[in-house]
Design a protein around this motif. Structure first.
Motif, PDB file in Angstrom:
ATOM      1  N   SER A 172       0.854  -1.190   0.000  1.00 20.63           N
ATOM      2  CA  SER A 172       0.000   0.000   0.000  1.00 20.63           C
ATOM      3  C   SER A 172       0.889   1.238   0.000  1.00 20.63           C
ATOM      4  O   SER A 172       1.962   1.241   0.601  1.00 20.63           O
ATOM      5  CB  SER A 172      -0.920   0.021   1.221  1.00 20.63           C
ATOM      6  N   ILE A 173       0.450   2.257  -0.708  1.00 19.23           N
ATOM      7  CA  ILE A 173       1.249   3.477  -0.848  1.00 19.23           C
ATOM      8  C   ILE A 173       0.413   4.672  -0.423  1.00 19.23           C
ATOM      9  O   ILE A 173      -0.734   4.833  -0.866  1.00 19.23           O
ATOM     10  CB  ILE A 173       1.729   3.664  -2.300  1.00 19.23           C
ATOM     11  N   GLU A 174       0.985   5.483   0.420  1.00 15.50           N
ATOM     12  CA  GLU A 174       0.306   6.690   0.897  1.00 15.50           C
ATOM     13  C   GLU A 174       1.251   7.863   0.687  1.00 15.50           C
ATOM     14  O   GLU A 174       2.247   8.009   1.406  1.00 15.50           O
ATOM     15  CB  GLU A 174      -0.047   6.535   2.380  1.00 15.50           C
ATOM     16  N   LYS A 175       0.948   8.691  -0.309  1.00 15.38           N
ATOM     17  CA  LYS A 175       1.854   9.783  -0.676  1.00 15.38           C
ATOM     18  C   LYS A 175       1.258  11.129  -0.271  1.00 15.38           C
ATOM     19  O   LYS A 175       0.112  11.425  -0.601  1.00 15.38           O
ATOM     20  CB  LYS A 175       2.125   9.765  -2.184  1.00 15.38           C
ATOM     21  N   LYS A 176       2.058  11.908   0.418  1.00 18.14           N
ATOM     22  CA  LYS A 176       1.637  13.252   0.757  1.00 18.14           C
ATOM     23  C   LYS A 176       1.811  14.144  -0.469  1.00 18.14           C
ATOM     24  O   LYS A 176       2.901  14.194  -1.051  1.00 18.14           O
ATOM     25  CB  LYS A 176       2.456  13.802   1.920  1.00 18.14           C
TER      26      LYS A 176
END
Length: 305
Positions: A172-176
């Motif tokens: 899973s990827i969570e990019k600001k």
């Protein structure tokens, strides 16, 4: 008068004796001084030889470390071989298919459409090969301004197919959004991410989750890579960045990966932090200062030390 003369003669004799004693003491001091100077010269010569020997050893260590860096990067490239093959194979199959269609149609619109597809796939193939060549680069940091989110995207593109060989690994990827640009060698950051992600996947043979997050922290832009694996034992935490230290089986790793990752990131004025608890997973955080380009002139020498 005779008494005065005797006293004077006695005094002369005493003075002559004192003078002789002083001469003897002076000669003794001179001999001691000469001996000390000789000893100091010998010590200096010995220290100079020791210094030369240390310099020779440091040079050997530097060369050895460079060889280790190259070996580790080659090993990483080997790990990615199947993924790269997949990335190259797909556009080649597309090009082959559209080339065959061109040979079986006289429709100009279709010909133009197929030619456009072939051009697009050829561009895609060129990009993959360019990135692969860049990834294999093994020299000093070549910095430019990058968005860390783009570095994450490119790294995952390389790795997602390769990770399918591990059982039930979910990423899973969570990019600001709107991260500040950072001055880094993109390839160095990618190589570090690949090492950490591969370690995480190998630590979860029965499956698990890998989460990749980007964000900012004080004056840093960071990439945090977390897994749900077994974690790192407390007694091993202080040693994980030591060369040759590994918790893997003998045939699974040399213990070079994390130590070289640390060197790569430090060469870019950054740092790596790790948080882990046995049985609770591990998080490695790659941190690059927003103003890294202002410190590049003082940090790149770490690659040579």
């Amino acid at each position: 008068m005779a008494d005065n003369k005797d006293i004077a003669e006695k005094r002369v004799i005493e003075l002559e004796l004192e003078l002789e004693e002083e001469k003897s003491l002076s000669q003794a001091r001179n001999r001691l001084l000469v001996a000390n100077i000789k000893e100091l010269n010998e010590v200096y010569d010995a220290l100079r030889e020791k210094l030369k020997e240390l310099q020779r050893r440091n040079e050997k260590i530097r060369i050895f470390e460079e060889q280790l860096v190259k070996a580790n990067k080659l090993s990483t490239l080997g790990e990615l071989a199947s993924s790269i093959a997949h990335e190259i194979k797909n556009p080649l199959i597309s090009i082959q298919g559209f080339a065959r269609r061109i040979g079986t149609t006289l429709d100009r619109d279709k010909l133009e459409k197929y030619a456009k597809f072939i051009e697009q796939e050829a561009d895609r193939l060129s990009q993959v090969l360019t990135k692969l060549l860049g990834f294999s680069r093994m020299d000093e940091p070549k910095k430019d301004l990058f968005d860390m989110n783009e570095i994450v995207d490119d790294t995952i593109m390389f790795m997602e197919h390769h990770l399918t060989r591990f059982k039930h690994i979910e990423i899973s990827i969570e990019k600001k959004p709107d991260l500040p640009m950072v001055s880094v060698d993109k390839i160095h950051v990618q190589q570090t991410m690949v090492n950490i992600i591969m370690n995480a996947a190998q630590a979860m043979p029965e499956g698990g989750q890998i989460q990749i997050r980007t964000g900012t922290n004080d004056q840093y832009v960071f990439v945090a890579i977390s897994d749900t694996g077994p974690g790192i034992k407390e007694e091993d935490m202080e040693r994980i960045f030591e060369p040759f230290f590994t918790t893997k089986e003998k045939e699974q790793g040399t213990g070079l990966g994390l130590s070289l990752c640390k060197r790569l990131i430090e060469a870019n004025a950054g740092k790596i932090e790790v948080e882990s608890r046995a049985g609770k997973g591990t998080t490695f955080t790659i941190m690059i200062p927003v103003n890294a380009h202002l410190r590049s002139s003082t940090s790149s020498h770490h690659m040579q030390q």
